[in-house]
Design an enzyme around this catalytic site. Structure first.
Site, PDB file in Angstrom:
ATOM      1  N   ILE A  94     -81.352  42.689  -9.932  1.00 38.89           N
ATOM      2  CA  ILE A  94     -81.816  43.559  -8.858  1.00 38.89           C
ATOM      3  C   ILE A  94     -81.041  44.879  -8.882  1.00 38.89           C
ATOM      4  O   ILE A  94     -81.627  45.959  -8.930  1.00 38.89           O
ATOM      5  CB  ILE A  94     -81.680  42.848  -7.490  1.00 38.89           C
ATOM      6  N   HIS A 131     -92.522  34.495 -13.171  1.00 39.93           N
ATOM      7  CA  HIS A 131     -93.514  33.662 -12.481  1.00 39.93           C
ATOM      8  C   HIS A 131     -94.824  34.403 -12.278  1.00 39.93           C
ATOM      9  O   HIS A 131     -94.860  35.624 -12.145  1.00 39.93           O
ATOM     10  CB  HIS A 131     -92.960  33.206 -11.137  1.00 39.93           C
ATOM     11  N   ARG A 400     -78.821  29.847  -6.377  1.00 39.08           N
ATOM     12  CA  ARG A 400     -79.797  30.769  -5.792  1.00 39.08           C
ATOM     13  C   ARG A 400     -79.298  31.242  -4.431  1.00 39.08           C
ATOM     14  O   ARG A 400     -78.891  30.414  -3.609  1.00 39.08           O
ATOM     15  CB  ARG A 400     -81.138  30.060  -5.585  1.00 39.08           C
ATOM     16  N   ILE A 425     -82.571  37.394  -2.747  1.00 36.05           N
ATOM     17  CA  ILE A 425     -83.517  37.443  -3.871  1.00 36.05           C
ATOM     18  C   ILE A 425     -83.239  36.255  -4.785  1.00 36.05           C
ATOM     19  O   ILE A 425     -82.457  36.342  -5.729  1.00 36.05           O
ATOM     20  CB  ILE A 425     -83.400  38.761  -4.661  1.00 36.05           C
ATOM     21  N   SER A 427     -85.363  32.780  -6.695  1.00 40.20           N
ATOM     22  CA  SER A 427     -86.619  32.603  -7.411  1.00 40.20           C
ATOM     23  C   SER A 427     -87.779  32.949  -6.478  1.00 40.20           C
ATOM     24  O   SER A 427     -87.772  32.524  -5.328  1.00 40.20           O
ATOM     25  CB  SER A 427     -86.728  31.154  -7.864  1.00 40.20           C
ATOM     26  N   CYS A 495     -76.055  29.560 -36.958  1.00 39.33           N
ATOM     27  CA  CYS A 495     -77.195  28.896 -36.297  1.00 39.33           C
ATOM     28  C   CYS A 495     -78.232  29.914 -35.823  1.00 39.33           C
ATOM     29  O   CYS A 495     -79.423  29.709 -35.977  1.00 39.33           O
ATOM     30  CB  CYS A 495     -76.723  28.061 -35.113  1.00 39.33           C
TER      31      CYS A 495
END
Lengths: 585, 452
Positions: A94, A131, A400, A425, A427, A495
């Site tokens: 943000i 999302h 969160r 803010i 999810s 890797c």
């Protein structure tokens, strides 16, 4: 009955008689103590049902230590006396995206982050999902910002040179009867304005995602769902901001504000930090899990946050072959649930990620994983017949920052004339960030325009040159690059195939950082299946060489995290704890 | 255009297996390329400065670097150059041959084409994450090999007070090494009820230094935000799950994990080479050729060894066989030979046997075949027997005073003893009948005469 007395009775019915409630400005404050953290959480949610502007949950739990933020011991005057048009507090997705948005204008911008690197908390500890916007409750800020942010990611990712993939998300029906919910699902998808959604039959799901377990009953397909590397995204926004004139100050903790009274409101004049006191015409609170505490420093704590921890696990790169979409199967679709319940995500690098869990736990910076939380993830692994816990190469937890109202706060302060909050803010915060950033930047421009005209930045360059990544080049391009710069031909991380040249680039990038984890976040060195077993000594040598420091001063993640034994580090910071309120817990 | 060079044999990895393979292929008359991603050859031996290497092969106790040096000298005598700091990006099959895409600082990206590819890629360490250690993720958690690199190559200490999880050989050797360097080793913890390392190392690395070994106990949690401050250890039940209430907090600033090795076979897998789920290495026949003709496996990529002598032995076998394969397929441009010409007899791990290598015998191949195996559980007075699965004749039978899972056993099989038409043989372990064992009197656990 007044609102307060209704809340009182609701708490009494729950058995929370010892909770004291009072109104404060437009918010409600809960005080006293409750026997357990779960009770404290339950009381907070009860209070959230009464449409106050915010719930300030100051309930204590006996025996639980006060939650404290980690703070840098650094003391210098790097910011002393500096003048900024906008000071942004918090170097997560943000804060970083707001900083970059603000550099579109002719403004001096500072981004302050208390850790030694960006994205070290919530923004660096999530599944990287962009999302689709279906999950948010219609009418909330979450719903509004998610869909808009999702669309804006296409433009931002292109300009910032970061990888964005849109595999789409399959929300599997848990039972054949779930078909009956279709009208409700359509209604929500339409209400939120979700792009391109459609219903897939069981057969279509099986055809498009062949390794899925056979007991699925069809799905809602949300094609706009995507993935990015969340920490790379934060770094990209912040680097773009720096290249356009912003200043990023790491190891910088805001400990207070000097405010002036102004009619019925106050105004922040100066921002106090461990690196000096600077002047700010506007302040943005993007302080993640501590945003309520930072609001409190300005006497504007009209909300409070509670940490909800999520655990994710990453599977070996080879598992990427068995998954095409983001897949989840919520236990109930019409959700009163406070999270989307987790699932399977194919990360932008191609590993399968499983998670996250959701647990209300004290500790805003407590990332300790537990066996129980990790085992919870097995139910998602069962969705795909080719996945098993033995393929897990690592796991991590994130926290969160949740308000009790479960919605974002994106607004100008009602108390402080030049403060803008971007708080709570959680999810789908990553997905929403581009939209939130644009709105917060607009709010800042509005308030700065009250005193002088704000002009566009004529030199704003939206494009950021992405760091060289050999994996993205053709073999011919790769060979040409190595001929010009042989360091790109020395592979350090076997890797993930990261070369010395890429590490050197990261060490000399616009925001200089030098811990092992910082190198991981920028180049992926040490993130593969051997997990740094082979490359760690070599990466440490390169860091030491490029920084001109002894090997034993190389750290894993900044102060206090030296990897090798060596001369003593400086003593602990002097006892100048921040003056602000901290949530007692 | 990516430049391409043709070779008769390409060996990937210049550790003890790869060096031996390259020398053997050269001696058999092949043009060999030996590629190594590190700046120096020798593989993991470079950091193994303790002694005990080479007792089988050289009949003396060498350090790791000394052992590697002998092979490097052999390569040098043959004029065999190691292509150092050369990284294998990918491998593919093309007309029955193998094309390797390689990269180095000096040459950029280039390709090697070969009919015979020897994979001597060694192994990697399992990490704390793969044994589900929970808690914080601070600095101070290292695999034993990484800690060994810090101490023996970089000359630095990883910490001041260490807890070691895992009683495998590297963990035991690091317990001694750290103690000698002044690090306090609080204890070695082993989740199994038996130690995982060689008996010799238990004596010389722990007992001689009074370092406590705690069996059936594991590290469950790490504490410390920035640097390790403590770990929680707990006893485990029969299924290796921690038992509630047995937790103990041990103050330390370092956690060393020595919880096993995993053969590195990502290249093999990308070429479609089938892997043994037990050894995690390719299925091979006695010539070390995998089930993809032309691809050979040896050393720790084939299976985790406890003696470097066996690593070199399988390397030599693979190198020799790769050279022979190259000659045989010289004229074959269209991949006729990529059809497996062998008649393979399966070798199964039977009763009490955890793994057997080779997993196949080529009925038309070498007559003398070394067979390596590990047992599932410790057994005193056991008989190992290789026989036709359909109940036919025994081809090998030997009595052992004691067999332990950490110790890889080896015997030589004479294929000419196999009856014509054998499709499958099985290796079984059975206790020697009590009466007979008793008649011979009690048997003490022997101290192994050889092996680090």
């Amino acid at each position: 009955m007044t609102r307060l007395s209704s809340l009182r009775s609701a708490l009494d019915r729950k058995g929370y008689r010892e909770v004291a409630v009072r109104e404060w400005r437009s918010s409600v404050v809960l005080e006293g103590s409750l026997p357990s953290w779960n009770d404290r959480v339950a009381a907070g949610f009860v209070a959230a049902g009464f449409k106050y502007k915010g719930v300030v949950n100051d309930l204590e739990v006996p025996g639980l230590a006060r939650d404290r933020w980690s703070e840098p011991s650094l003391r210098d005057g790097a910011l002393e006396g500096a003048h900024f048009d906008v000071v942004i507090i918090g170097g997560g997705i943000i804060g970083a995206s707001i900083a970059r948005e603000l550099t579109r204008y002719d403004l001096s911008v500072a981004l302050l982050e208390k850790q030694s690197d960006l994205a070290m908390h919530t923004s660096g500890r999530n599944d990287g999902m962009i999302h689709d916007g279906f999950g948010a409750r219609p009418g909330t800020l979450k719903a509004r910002y998610n869909v808009r942010g999702n669309r804006l990611w296409t433009e931002d990712a292109r300009e910032l040179g970061i990888e964005l993939k849109r595999p789409g998300s399959l929300v599997l029906y848990p039972s054949p009867a779930a078909h009956l919910l279709r009208p409700l699902l359509s209604k929500r998808a339409r209400a939120n304005g979700v792009d391109g959604w459609e219903f897939w039959s069981r057969e279509k799901v099986a055809r498009e995602e062949p390794a899925l377990f056979p007991e699925q009953h069809g799905a809602l397909f949300l094609p706009s769902a995507g993935v990015v590397s969340p920490y790379k995204a934060v770094v990209a926004y912040a680097e773009s901001a720096v290249l356009n004139g912003a200043r990023v100050s790491l190891d910088t903790l805001v400990s207070g504000f000097d405010q002036e009274q102004e009619a019925d409101r106050t105004r922040i004049a100066r921002v106090r930090t461990n690196r000096g006191t600077c002047f700010a015409r506007a302040v943005v609170n993007a302080a993640g899990n501590w945003a309520d505490v930072v609001a409190g420093l300005a006497d504007d704590r009209f909300f409070s946050l509670h940490p909800r921890r999520g655990t994710d696990a990453i599977l070996d790169l080879s598992t990427g072959a068995f998954l095409k979409h983001i897949v989840s199967m919520p236990s109930f679709l019409q959700s009163r649930s406070r999270t989307k319940g987790g699932g399977l995500v194919k990360t932008v690098e191609g590993n399968v990620l499983v998670g996250p869990t959701a647990r209300e736990l004290p500790g805003r910076e407590d990332y300790a994983t537990t066996r129980g939380e990790l085992e919870e993830l097995n139910r998602h692994l069962r969705l795909n017949t080719r996945l098993s816990p033995s393929q897990i190469i690592t796991y991590f937890a994130g926290v969160r920052p949740c308000t009790w109202e479960e919605d974002f706060i994106v607004e100008r302060s009602q108390q402080v004339a030049n403060l803008v909050h971007a708080a709570g803010i959680q999810s789908p915060g990553l997905a929403s960030a581009p939209a939130i950033a644009r709105d917060v930047a607009a709010l800042c421009v509005d308030l700065l325009s009250e005193s002088r005209q704000v002009r566009p930045n004529p030199r704003f360059e939206p494009r950021r040159q992405a760091p060289t990544s050999l994996g993205q080049l053709s073999l011919e391009e790769r060979s040409a690059l190595i001929a010009a710069h042989p360091a790109y031909g020395r592979v350090v991380c076997r890797c993930e195939q990261v070369s010395e040249g890429e590490l050197v680039d990261a060490l000399h990038s616009p925001i200089p950082v030098s811990s092992l984890d910082s190198m991981k976040r920028r180049t992926r060195t040490g993130m593969g299946r051997c997990h740094g077993g082979f490359c760690t000594p070599r990466v440490m040598e390169i860091i030491a060489r490029e920084r001109g420091i002894p090997l034993e001063e190389v750290t894993k993640k900044g102060e206090g995290s030296r990897l090798l034994e060596g001369p003593e580090e400086p003593a602990d910071p002097p006892a100048t704890a921040p003056q602000g309120e901290e949530v007692s817990s | 255009m990516i430049p391409r060079t043709r070779w008769e044999v390409v060996v990937v990895g210049a550790g003890p297996a790869g060096l031996a393979a390259a020398c053997a292929a050269h001696d058999a008359g092949s043009r060999v390329a030996l590629v190594e991603r590190e700046a120096r050859a020798g593989g993991i031996l470079k950091q193994c400065i303790h002694d005990g290497f080479g007792v089988v092969r050289f009949k003396e106790k060498l350090t790791g670097p000394e052992y590697a040096h002998r092979f490097l000298m052999m390569a040098e005598e043959r004029g065999l150059a190691v292509h150092r700091e050369t990284f294998l990006l990918s491998a593919r099959r093309e007309n029955g041959r193998f094309v390797l895409v390689l990269e180095s600082a000096g040459q950029g990206v280039f390709e090697y084409e070969t009919p015979a590819l020897v994979l001597a890629t060694g192994c990697r360490e399992r990490t704390d994450r793969q044994v589900s250690i929970q808690g914080d993720r601070p600095a101070g958690i290292y695999t034993a090999g990484l800690a060994q690199h810090f101490v023996n190559v970089q000359g630095r200490l990883p910490g001041r007070r260490a807890v070691i999880l895992g009683s495998g050989d590297i963990g035991l050797i690091m317990a001694r090494r750290l103690t000698l360097e002044g690090v306090e080793v609080a204890g070695v913890y082993e989740v199994k009820s038996e130690p995982s390392g060689l008996t010799r190392n238990l004596r010389q690395c722990l007992e001689d230094f009074d370092i406590p070994l705690h069996l059936s106990t594991t590290v469950t949690e790490v504490h410390g935000k920035n640097r390790v401050e403590a770990v929680t250890v707990a006893r485990v039940d029969g299924s290796m799950r921690p038992i509630d209430g047995t937790e103990q907090r041990i103050a330390c600033d370092t956690l060393i994990v020595s919880v096993g090795l995993i053969p590195e076979n990502e290249t093999a897998a990308s070429l479609g080479v089938p892997l043994d789920p037990v050894t995690k290495g390719p299925f091979v026949a006695q010539d070390m050729m995998t089930l993809v003709p032309g691809v050979f496996s040896c050393g720790n990529a084939l299976q985790v060894n406890d003696l470097v002598d066996y690593v070199s032995e399988t390397g030599e076998t693979a190198g020799r066989a790769a050279a022979a394969w190259a000659k045989k397929t010289e004229k074959d441009e269209v991949g006729e030979a990529s059809r497996d010409p062998r008649r393979l007899i399966a070798v199964r791990a039977g009763e009490g046997v955890a793994s057997v290598v080779p997993q196949f015998l080529d009925a038309g191949g070498e007559r003398r075949a070394p067979v390596f195996f590990r047992v599932k559980q410790t057994m005193r007075q056991g008989t190992v027997c290789l026989a036709r699965t359909d109940g036919g004749s025994q081809v090998h039978r030997r009595r052992h005073l004691v067999l332990r899972p950490p110790e890889m056993e080896r015997f030589e099989l004479d294929l000419s003893r196999l009856p014509e038409g054998t499709a499958e043989v099985r290796l079984d372990l059975a206790p020697v009948e009590a009466k007979r064992a008793g008649a011979e009197g009690s048997v003490e656990e022997p101290r192994k005469a050889v092996g680090p």
